[in-house]
Scaffold this motif. Structure first.
Motif, PDB file in Angstrom:
ATOM      1  N   GLY A 145       0.009   4.580   6.456  1.00  0.00           N
ATOM      2  CA  GLY A 145       0.335   3.245   5.965  1.00  0.00           C
ATOM      3  C   GLY A 145       0.392   3.200   4.457  1.00  0.00           C
ATOM      4  N   ASN A 178       4.638  -7.290   8.465  1.00  0.00           N
ATOM      5  CA  ASN A 178       3.524  -6.432   8.893  1.00  0.00           C
ATOM      6  C   ASN A 178       2.352  -7.261   9.416  1.00  0.00           C
ATOM      7  N   LEU A 210       0.253  -0.667   9.889  1.00  0.00           N
ATOM      8  CA  LEU A 210       0.810  -1.871   9.267  1.00  0.00           C
ATOM      9  C   LEU A 210      -0.153  -2.463   8.240  1.00  0.00           C
TER      10      LEU A 210
END
Length: 471
Positions: A54, A73, A128
């Motif tokens: 991420g 996200n 995310l």
């Protein structure tokens, strides 16, 4: 552009929710894979790997697109968190994977199922959320050094991680239960989404907020309403359910039938009746009996014979649930909410009988209560003529490494152990070990051989002492 105050708050809240993901994943998967260092290591490793990816992906996002990317996200993360980590979905996932991999060597291992869950559900969620820090670095003042901006952002997110671990495990799960913990963490992510949106809302942003609201509603139903109908209680340690049978009731903890009691005769499982017979075979008037792993408190439900029972379990809410919904009466004995090994280490009291019946699910014994050191500690807390009664789920034929090693571990820690079993199939059964405290006065075991008459003489003397079986 998002203000500095908003950025700081988003980083703190995102870090808080990220830690909640770890705590909830560990808790929700206990019923399907147990609680062990292996399970925890898989979850933490997948969490860190997804977090690293991420960070990497967030750093590659174009600066002009960071607001939209961050908002999307957060909205997707709410859905993954609220639905993907809900008990109904987790249960469906693990049961489906177990059915699909049944009979396939290697793939049927529960740890593989846990790994797949982390990769499919938890990993994308953390991926995310992990993009938040690098995306928000686009808001840093041009005059601020990149290293300083990155350090400040990471520090704020990490502070949120620390608070999140404590808040989710020690406060939310303890007082509100797992379901509300998930709902609150998802609400925190929704607040982050609102903070990202500028005052001039576009139709797309409004639509995304609508999706977040719908996701929160589904999250509430999946984590509060449905579990509320399935379970008598959800605690930081267990999902507790009372199942009605034709002749009695079962106490189900983490999908494992932990206890049973008949409506009329008040009898428990066969292995519990074995334990009762071992306890009450002698005069127990005034004797003190410690039960590690309370289950349904059924050892003293039928009778106490003048004995004084002390039940110990790590889940403080178990007693009230059992009294209200399972036994439907006050338990016969005292209750202590504490870890079994910690209690024995800090409490030097000696007991007449210690019962060990500790499990996190159907077959998993907590690691720190299944070692030679733990069983030796149990032995040390026995009076000189005291006895230990252990329930071990293992293969009675001792054909696998675990069962063979566990049997040897128990016999090394105690003396004069005999075993009673509930079945002799080639699989897990309840093995009840009845053991004494080691003493220097214990007779030394030898061998009976053809060239002596010792077996006849010893057998005759044993019969005179009344220790032979009476048919």
């Amino acid at each position: 552009m998002i203000s500095k105050q908003r950025v700081a708050l988003i980083l703190l809240l995102e870090g808080l929710a990220s830690s909640g993901v770890q705590m909830v994943t560990i808790r929700q998967t206990v019923a399907f894979v147990g609680s062990s260092v292996l399970c925890t290591s898989i979850i933490i490793s997948c969490f860190l790997a997804a977090l690293a990816l991420g960070y990497y992906q967030g750093g590659k996002t174009a600066p002009e697109k960071f607001t939209r990317a961050l908002l999307v996200n957060l909205i997707v993360a709410i859905g993954l968190f609220g639905i993907g980590l809900s008990y109904p979905f987790v249960s469906w996932y693990f049961l489906t994977v177990a059915d699909m991999t049944a009979g396939i060597p290697g793939l049927r291992n529960p740890l593989i199922h846990l790994l797949s869950f982390c990769v499919v559900i938890m990993g994308p969620l953390v991926f995310l959320l992990g993009q938040t820090v690098p995306l928000l670095l686009n808001t840093a003042d041009q005059n601020t050094r990149k290293s300083e901006a990155a350090g400040s952002a990471t520090a704020l997110s990490t502070i949120g991680n620390v608070v999140g671990c404590l808040l989710t495990s020690l406060v939310l799960m303890y007082f509100l239960g797992v379901g509300y913990s998930i709902v609150i963490n998802c609400a925190i992510l929704a607040i982050c989404a609102v903070l990202v949106i500028s005052p001039e809302r576009s139709p797309l942003n409004s639509a995304l907020l609508g999706v977040a609201a719908i996701s929160l509603a589904i999250t509430f139903v999946a984590n509060v309403r449905i579990p509320g109908q399935l379970f008598a209680a959800t605690t930081p340690y267990s999902d507790i359910h009372i199942a009605q049978d034709t002749e009695g009731k079962r106490l189900i903890i983490n999908r494992s039938s932990a206890s049973y009691i008949g409506r009329e005769n008040r009898e428990g499982w066969p292995y519990i009746e074995m334990m009762k017979q071992a306890i009450f075979s002698d005069d127990v008037t005034g004797k003190h009996i410690l039960v590690l792993g309370a289950g349904g408190f059924t050892l003293s439900a039928e009778m106490t014979g003048g004995a004084r029972f002390t039940y110990l379990d790590i889940d403080p809410k178990l007693k009230s649930v059992v009294e209200e919904d399972f036994l439907e009466e006050t338990i016969q004995g005292d209750f202590v909410a504490q870890d079994a090994r910690a209690y024995l280490l800090t409490n030097k009291r000696l007991w007449d009988v210690i019962v060990v019946d500790l499990y996190t699910n159907a077959a998993t014994i907590p690691m720190h209560t299944a070692t030679f050191e733990f069983f030796s500690l149990v032995s040390e807390r026995l009076l000189p003529d005291g006895k230990a009664i252990l329930n071990i789920a293992a293969n009675p034929r001792l054909t696998d490494q675990y069962s063979l090693t566990m049997d040897n571990t128990v016999r090394r820690a105690f003396s004069r152990c005999v075993t009673d079993i509930t079945g002799y199939r080639d699989g897990l059964e309840n093995l009840v070990y009845l053991c004494g405290k080691p003493s220097s006065k214990d007779p030394v075991a030898g061998l009976y051989r053809d060239d002596t008459t010792r077996v006849t003489v010893d057998g005759y003397l044993s019969a005179l002492n009344g220790t032979t079986r009476q048919d």
